[in-house]
Motif scaffolding. Sequence first.
Motif, PDB file in Angstrom:
ATOM      1  N   ASN A   1      48.215  27.811  42.005  1.00  0.00           N
ATOM      2  CA  ASN A   1      48.914  27.836  43.281  1.00  0.00           C
ATOM      3  C   ASN A   1      48.012  28.247  44.438  1.00  0.00           C
ATOM      4  OD1 ASN A   1      51.797  27.183  42.740  1.00  0.00           O
ATOM      5  ND2 ASN A   1      51.575  28.863  41.300  1.00  0.00           N
ATOM      6  N   CYS A   2      46.897  28.871  44.151  1.00  0.00           N
ATOM      7  CA  CYS A   2      45.982  29.301  45.202  1.00  0.00           C
ATOM      8  C   CYS A   2      44.579  29.386  44.610  1.00  0.00           C
ATOM      9  CB  CYS A   2      46.409  30.644  45.793  1.00  0.00           C
ATOM     10  SG  CYS A   2      46.467  31.974  44.573  1.00  0.00           S
TER      11      CYS A   2
ATOM     12  N   ASP B   1      49.333  22.016  38.112  1.00  0.00           N
ATOM     13  CA  ASP B   1      49.882  22.480  39.388  1.00  0.00           C
ATOM     14  C   ASP B   1      50.723  23.732  39.193  1.00  0.00           C
ATOM     15  OD1 ASP B   1      50.679  22.596  42.066  1.00  0.00           O
ATOM     16  OD2 ASP B   1      52.362  21.246  41.731  1.00  0.00           O
ATOM     17  N   GLN B   2      51.412  23.828  38.045  1.00  0.00           N
ATOM     18  CA  GLN B   2      52.196  25.022  37.757  1.00  0.00           C
ATOM     19  C   GLN B   2      51.293  26.237  37.517  1.00  0.00           C
ATOM     20  OE1 GLN B   2      55.679  25.026  37.834  1.00  0.00           O
ATOM     21  NE2 GLN B   2      55.275  23.000  38.662  1.00  0.00           N
TER      22      GLN B   2
ATOM     23  N   ALA C   1      42.353  23.995  44.384  1.00  0.00           N
ATOM     24  CA  ALA C   1      43.762  24.393  44.363  1.00  0.00           C
ATOM     25  C   ALA C   1      44.612  23.433  45.178  1.00  0.00           C
ATOM     26  CB  ALA C   1      43.903  25.818  44.903  1.00  0.00           C
TER      27      ALA C   1
ATOM     28  N   ASN D   1      47.679  20.940  43.880  1.00  0.00           N
ATOM     29  CA  ASN D   1      48.986  21.126  44.506  1.00  0.00           C
ATOM     30  C   ASN D   1      49.502  19.842  45.142  1.00  0.00           C
ATOM     31  OD1 ASN D   1      48.165  24.491  45.674  1.00  0.00           O
ATOM     32  ND2 ASN D   1      48.852  23.775  43.683  1.00  0.00           N
ATOM     33  N   ASP D   2      48.575  18.977  45.601  1.00  0.00           N
ATOM     34  CA  ASP D   2      48.971  17.743  46.294  1.00  0.00           C
ATOM     35  C   ASP D   2      49.098  16.539  45.369  1.00  0.00           C
ATOM     36  OD1 ASP D   2      49.021  19.160  48.619  1.00  0.00           O
ATOM     37  OD2 ASP D   2      47.128  18.383  49.414  1.00  0.00           O
TER      38      ASP D   2
ATOM     39  N   GLN E   1      55.980  29.511  38.106  1.00  0.00           N
ATOM     40  CA  GLN E   1      55.271  29.698  39.349  1.00  0.00           C
ATOM     41  C   GLN E   1      54.410  30.958  39.332  1.00  0.00           C
ATOM     42  OE1 GLN E   1      55.073  27.582  41.759  1.00  0.00           O
ATOM     43  NE2 GLN E   1      56.492  26.116  40.863  1.00  0.00           N
TER      44      GLN E   1
END
Length: 421
Positions: free
Chosen positions: A302-303, A298-299, A327, A331-332, A223
């Motif tokens: 995060n932003c 995705d890992q 982003a 993430n989705d 993360q």
Amino acid sequence: MEQLIIYIEEREALADEAACIFRVHERLRNANEKAYTPILISIGPYHRCQPKLLAMEKCKEHYLELLLQRNNNLRKKDYLDSMKKLEERACKCYADPVDHLDSDESVKMMLYDACFVIEFLFGLYEFFVVEDKHQQSHVGDEVKVSWKMIQICRDLMLLENQLPFFVISEFYDMSCGVGVTQNPNRNHPDTTSTLTLTLTITLTLTSTPTPTLTKLALLPIFQNLPRRIGVKFEAVEDDNDGLNLSMFDIRFEHDLFKIPKFTVADSTETFFRNIIAYEQHSLDDKSKYFTDYTYFMDQLINCKQDVTQLRRHEVLENWLGDDEVVAVMFNDLGIGTIIMLSFYYAEQCSKVNAHCKRRWNRVVASLKRDYFTNMWVTVATIAAAFLFLLTLTQTVISFFLRAHARARPHPDTDDAGNLLS
């Protein structure tokens, strides 16, 4: 006896026909329903008769006429008869019931849809490859008008908007004069959907190896990786042999991620979602490359700052304009997906986690995060360090001066320390 054996083999082939065209399950659909819904044209039974898609039905009839012109020896009835022989096998390719259509409707639908796909692809070829405009006899408005062409191409990649590929292959062969099907179970290039063909071509061209079975226990430490652990990025286009890399060929060496360049455009999310949906509905013994790729990204992301960093290193080209949108997309994409133990990037994750566990790497990353986040913080940190060094230098010099003064003898005393008269 031979006829009986042939009949048994045909029945077994039909029984073993695995469903390959699915309706997207609810958890995936709820993440972004529009990504799975056709806008302009329906192909196959799942979205047939939707009011907003009916306008293209007349166009399909025209495309059938174009296909008939390719082989004057065959009539429309010949194509219908061939489709009737394939109907039972074709219907078994759909995971959900298609009994809202009777046999005649189903046969007609698949014929018209297959002919449209074939002629639309012919039209694209003529429009983009054939230089002589007079030879572009099969190029209609669906190809010439950019927004229509883009929307149709987008609709043809949807999981729920597919035909079994052997149906398209059969009619293409007939239009080229190869012959008419006598055996509905004869070998075709593929028994799966046209979307599967897209996936197969992608994986074949990239020569992606089979992932090894590795546990994912260390993935959570991934993360916020780019900004916390001091990892660097490098965009790559070719491997050491000068060959084009697969988009999946992500490598981590020392503190450097080597990631093939990729572009995020308007169609990226729809493409990813439908390929992922196909992988999620397929049998678990098949590798899920796109699912693993988007989970891995995705890992990393995060932003929007993470996207900005990838973009600055030319790893990512953002045609959407807003890094925040990219982003959110990554993430989705993983909502509702299942990650298998045969995770394709497990080895790279292990390398990253080993790098992150080293104390020195954590200390350096912490210093960068707390004291070198931007220019002003960096300047303030350097100024404070400079003042600290000045103070320390002054303290050390003062200490040595005092020590030296105490060590020197007083001028009014002899060597023994006695006062002189």
